[in-house]
Design a protein around this motif. Structure first.
Motif, PDB file in Angstrom:
ATOM      1  N   ARG A  62       1.060  -1.367   0.025  1.00  0.00           N
ATOM      2  CA  ARG A  62      -0.277  -0.276  -0.252  1.00  0.00           C
ATOM      3  C   ARG A  62       0.978   1.487   0.175  1.00  0.00           C
ATOM      4  O   ARG A  62       0.517   1.867   0.060  1.00  0.00           O
ATOM      5  CB  ARG A  62      -0.740  -0.126   1.310  1.00  0.00           C
ATOM      6  CG  ARG A  62      -1.888  -1.284   1.236  1.00  0.00           C
ATOM      7  CD  ARG A  62      -2.678  -0.872   2.099  1.00  0.00           C
ATOM      8  NE  ARG A  62      -3.974   0.795   2.140  1.00  0.00           N
ATOM      9  CZ  ARG A  62      -4.820   1.016   3.571  1.00  0.00           C
ATOM     10  NH1 ARG A  62      -4.263   0.210   4.368  1.00  0.00           N
ATOM     11  NH2 ARG A  62      -5.099   1.960   2.747  1.00  0.00           N
ATOM     12  N   HIS A  63       2.498   1.086   0.099  1.00  0.00           N
ATOM     13  CA  HIS A  63       3.131   1.881   0.832  1.00  0.00           C
ATOM     14  C   HIS A  63       3.323   3.416  -1.302  1.00  0.00           C
ATOM     15  O   HIS A  63       2.777   2.756  -2.228  1.00  0.00           O
ATOM     16  CB  HIS A  63       4.328   1.950   0.927  1.00  0.00           C
ATOM     17  CG  HIS A  63       5.248   3.322   1.023  1.00  0.00           C
ATOM     18  ND1 HIS A  63       5.235   4.167   0.317  1.00  0.00           N
ATOM     19  CD2 HIS A  63       5.904   3.444   1.898  1.00  0.00           C
ATOM     20  CE1 HIS A  63       5.920   5.500   0.830  1.00  0.00           C
ATOM     21  NE2 HIS A  63       6.194   5.073   2.395  1.00  0.00           N
ATOM     22  N   GLN A  64       2.517   4.063  -0.860  1.00  0.00           N
ATOM     23  CA  GLN A  64       2.421   5.266  -2.270  1.00  0.00           C
ATOM     24  C   GLN A  64       3.101   5.480  -3.068  1.00  0.00           C
ATOM     25  O   GLN A  64       3.091   5.563  -3.908  1.00  0.00           O
ATOM     26  CB  GLN A  64       1.836   7.048  -1.381  1.00  0.00           C
ATOM     27  CG  GLN A  64       0.271   6.649  -0.822  1.00  0.00           C
ATOM     28  CD  GLN A  64      -0.157   8.004  -0.884  1.00  0.00           C
ATOM     29  OE1 GLN A  64       0.060   8.906  -1.810  1.00  0.00           O
ATOM     30  NE2 GLN A  64      -1.322   7.920  -0.022  1.00  0.00           N
TER      31      GLN A  64
ATOM     32  N   SER B  31       2.006   1.673   5.868  1.00  0.00           N
ATOM     33  CA  SER B  31       2.442   1.935   4.998  1.00  0.00           C
ATOM     34  C   SER B  31       3.624   1.811   4.598  1.00  0.00           C
ATOM     35  O   SER B  31       4.593   2.454   4.525  1.00  0.00           O
ATOM     36  CB  SER B  31       2.120   3.129   3.834  1.00  0.00           C
ATOM     37  OG  SER B  31       2.649   4.811   5.607  1.00  0.00           O
TER      38      SER B  31
ATOM     39  N   ASN C 144       5.020  -4.652   1.720  1.00  0.00           N
ATOM     40  CA  ASN C 144       5.661  -2.806   1.453  1.00  0.00           C
ATOM     41  C   ASN C 144       6.848  -3.497   0.659  1.00  0.00           C
ATOM     42  O   ASN C 144       7.162  -2.778  -0.187  1.00  0.00           O
ATOM     43  CB  ASN C 144       5.257  -2.102   2.302  1.00  0.00           C
ATOM     44  CG  ASN C 144       4.734  -2.241   2.327  1.00  0.00           C
ATOM     45  OD1 ASN C 144       3.332  -1.717   1.588  1.00  0.00           O
ATOM     46  ND2 ASN C 144       3.193  -1.036   3.391  1.00  0.00           N
TER      47      ASN C 144
ATOM     48  N   SER D  24       0.189   5.643   2.663  1.00  0.00           N
ATOM     49  CA  SER D  24      -1.097   4.112   1.955  1.00  0.00           C
ATOM     50  C   SER D  24      -2.229   4.753   1.447  1.00  0.00           C
ATOM     51  O   SER D  24      -2.806   5.589   1.008  1.00  0.00           O
ATOM     52  CB  SER D  24      -1.540   3.344   3.101  1.00  0.00           C
ATOM     53  OG  SER D  24      -2.444   3.631   3.935  1.00  0.00           O
TER      54      SER D  24
END
Length: 706
Positions: A333-335, A378, A385, A465
């Motif tokens: 989910r980390h951006q 996140s 991740n 996230s």
């Protein structure tokens, strides 16, 4: 097949592991002896189909039903009861995406036993009449007890789930599979703090590829089975799966192993598993160390990712929330994870796992589908991740640790353990099938991610996230995983070109990690596989690399869990430059246009991305050359470079030559070359991360296979 570095292998498999078990049983249920007139609201059309460690019940829905209760009764061969009937499961409409075809995966029993099943509807709390009974003998554990190899069993199996497999038994079982099957090579990828070997199954047909590079060429998939030592259910599933992959001759298994390589790491945290603790022997939660790699276990695993290049993975855990689904899952989910990787990971979960779960009766859902998912949202330190930031399509898997309202019979410890393990086995098998059916989509997502990352475009998010919608339908508003939105102080809109580290920062002694096993920043960067340029006054780590999303999280002082506060280095040239460009020191070009030839002098460094060159680009004896997401009209010639050479996503209208470079394997991937691509004399042959180049002219020398 044996191919170990150094590992303590027990010469004799424990006798219990060779214990015989009952043979295969019928897969389908027996219908009731007679058809009885249906009562009002009585469930009709009940069927029961057997699988590995579970039975799928399906029936015709009753209008107005709140939920269904599944009853199971042990019976003898003549179908007479041998024990009390129990409510083993409760079907609720939030467990699957197609309520018009209810199914339930009943599990927890000892495989090979015989049962009667009935199902009844409830309106509120008012129970309706049971269906007519269905009788069946469940499937025995896979493997003929009379066939060597197939007859191997783990300690967990031989004790009927009364005991988990010990480290001693795991190593013996692992060695026995290795010895008995040509499809298996067991490789030790590292050791724990206390010196236990961390083994990995490498499985292929008819034999696995001989080297890590050869494995990488098959676009392998990876299952990490046990990072928290007190969450062993997935590990037991992995050991069972390895046996079937090693010996089964069914068409599916042969097809899978003929087209890829399966990597299985049963126990990264052998010290924690032996002590039944979440962390390793130092107390470190290893699932909070995959980016920082302070612990030797994580360093070994990350180096394996670097060398074997799995394109997809699953990471096994257990979850304490008894109200959640059977199989909570969550993508990276980390951006900073490329959108293509996030999207394909979501497709694997929502498009495949939820659909197949509805067919087979399991309940996959987002981690936190009924509360309790506000963990590791996140954090780049956790594997899903970290893997996403390494361009791996992947998911977390959480086995619900206790039965809860939907599986009320699991106060029985063995039943609970069996349900967890066989639900994991179902998930991992589905993962194999997903990889086989969607490999083109997976590798396309990976290639797009690599091209996006090397472009060094967009903001850097240090912690934040992507949102996950509540799922599955028809209850879209039910407990979605929390959103970890990045705050302003965790966003860097103006990304640097590179990070510069001093000698002390790069090679200096560290105080984090276990005494006697501490590693430098240089060693950790090497484990991640990042390219570094040695300059006169330090070390430069460019961001236009495939793991751009992860690099600043470790090397920027603004990072939440920064490894070291490197100096941000910003572009030295943007916009238009007319005439010859001579690079004599350090040059970073970002969105630049150079109308004229470029020459990189000996000892100089060129980093360029998003740029256009009209004229030849030549580097001879440079410290390093990074050319990504750019266009070159004219010849490109890079020779005798002392440091790294990176050419990724370059449109080259002219010949490209790489010769006699000495800084490790040049990275040459995703390029479009209208002329010839020639590579010769490089200390290490160029690599492409399994992302092919489109070359109109001939490819020759060391680049012939790229």
């Amino acid at each position: 097949m044996r191919d170990r570095r150094t590992t303590a292998i027990f010469s004799v498999l424990l006798a219990a592991s060779l214990a015989a078990v009952t043979g295969p049983m019928p897969a389908h249920a027996e219908p009731a002896a007679a058809v009885v007139q249906a009562e009002p609201n009585q469930v009709q059309g009940l069927t029961v189909v057997q699988a590995d460690g579970y039975a799928t019940l399906a029936w015709t829905p009753v209008a107005g039903t709140t939920d269904y209760q599944i009853e199971r009764t042990p019976v003898a061969a003549d179908n007479s009861a041998t024990g009390p009937a129990v409510i083993t499961g409760v079907w609720r409409p939030n467990r699957q995406i197609n309520n018009e075809s209810p199914t339930f995966a009943d599990s927890g029993y000892n495989p090979g036993a015989r049962f009667q099943w009935r199902v009844r509807a409830r309106f509120g709390t008012t129970a309706q009449p049971y269906s007519e009974p269905v009788f069946a003998t469940t499937s025995a554990p896979w493997g003929d007890p009379n066939v060597p190899g197939e007859n191997l069993r783990t300690q967990w199996e031989t004790t009927l789930a009364a005991q988990y497999t010990s480290d001693v038994n795991e190593y013996a079982y692992t060695a026995a599979l290795d010895e008995a099957s040509d499809r298996v090579r067991v490789t030790e990828i590292g050791k724990t703090v206390l010196g236990r070997p961390i083994n990995m199954f490498v499985l292929g047909y008819p034999t696995p590829p001989a080297t890590a590079a050869a494995v990488a060429a098959t676009s392998p998939l990876l299952i990490n089975c046990n990072v928290h030592g007190n969450e062993p259910g997935d590990r037991e599933a992995c050991l069972i799966m390895a046996r079937k992959l090693a010996f089964s001759n069914d068409a599916r298994t042969i097809d899978l192993l003929s087209h890829t390589t399966v990597l299985i790491v049963p126990t990264i945290n052998g010290d924690g598993r032996a002590a039944n603790t979440r962390g390793n022997s130092t107390g470190q939660d290893l699932n909070r160390d995959y980016s920082l790699i302070r612990q030797p276990e994580n360093a070994a695993f990350v180096a394996m990712l670097r060398d074997y290049h799995p394109v997809a993975s699953y990471d096994g855990h257990e979850f304490g929330n008894s109200n959640a689904g059977d199989l909570p899952m969550l993508p990276p989910r980390h951006q900073n994870v490329a959108k293509s990787i996030f999207d394909e990971s979501q497709h694997m979960i929502e498009g495949h796992m939820y659909t197949q779960g509805a067919k087979d009766g399991w309940w996959p859902c987002p981690y936190g589908c009924s509360g309790g998912g506000a963990v590791g949202l996140s954090e780049e330190t956790i594997l899903r991740n970290t893997a996403g930031l390494k361009n791996v399509v992947n998911s977390l898997l959480e086995l619900r640790s206790s039965g809860g309202p939907t599986r009320p019979d699991e106060g029985n410890t063995a039943n609970n353990r069996r349900r967890k393990t066989f639900s994991a086995l179902w998930t991992f098998n589905q993962f194999l099938d997903y990889h086989r059916a969607n490999l083109n989509a997976i590798t396309t997502a990976r290639a797009e991610a690599i091209k996006f990352q090397v472009s060094n475009t967009g903001r850097i998010v240090f912690r934040g996230s992507r949102p996950i919608e509540a799922y599955p339908a028809p209850h879209p508003g039910e407990a979605p995983p929390p959103i970890d939105a990045p705050s302003a102080n965790l966003i860097l809109d103006n990304a640097p070109c590179a990070y510069k580290l001093t000698e002390e920062q790069y090679n200096g002694a560290r105080t984090d990690g276990p005494a006697g096993l501490r590693t430098t920043v240089a060693e950790r960067i090497a484990a991640h596989g990042w390219q570094v340029v040695k300059t006169a006054d330090g070390y430069v780590v460019p961001l236009n690399q495939p793991e751009r999303g992860l690099i600043p999280l470790l090397l920027d002082g603004q990072g939440v869990e920064s490894l070291v506060a490197g100096e941000r280095v910003y572009p030295t040239l943007t916009g238009k430059h007319n005439g010859k460009l001579v690079v004599s020191g350090f040059a970073c070009l970002k969105d630049a246009t150079v109308n004229g030839p470029v020459r990189v002098q000996p000892g100089a460094t060129l980093i360029a991305t998003g740029s256009s060159f009209t004229g030849p680009v030549e580097a001879s004896g440079a410290a390093g050359v990074f050319l990504t997401n750019s266009t070159v009209t004219g010849p490109t010639r890079i020779t005798e470079t002392a440091g790294p050479v990176v050419l990724v996503d370059v449109k080259a209208d002219g010949p490209v030559e790489l010769a006699n470079n000495r800084g490790g394997a040049p990275l040459v991937a995703a390029n479009t070359v209208t002329g010839p691509l020639q590579c010769s004399g490089n200390t290490a042959a160029p690599a492409n991360l399994e992302v092919a180049n489109a070359v109109q002219g001939p490819k020759s020398g060391q680049c012939a296979g790229l």
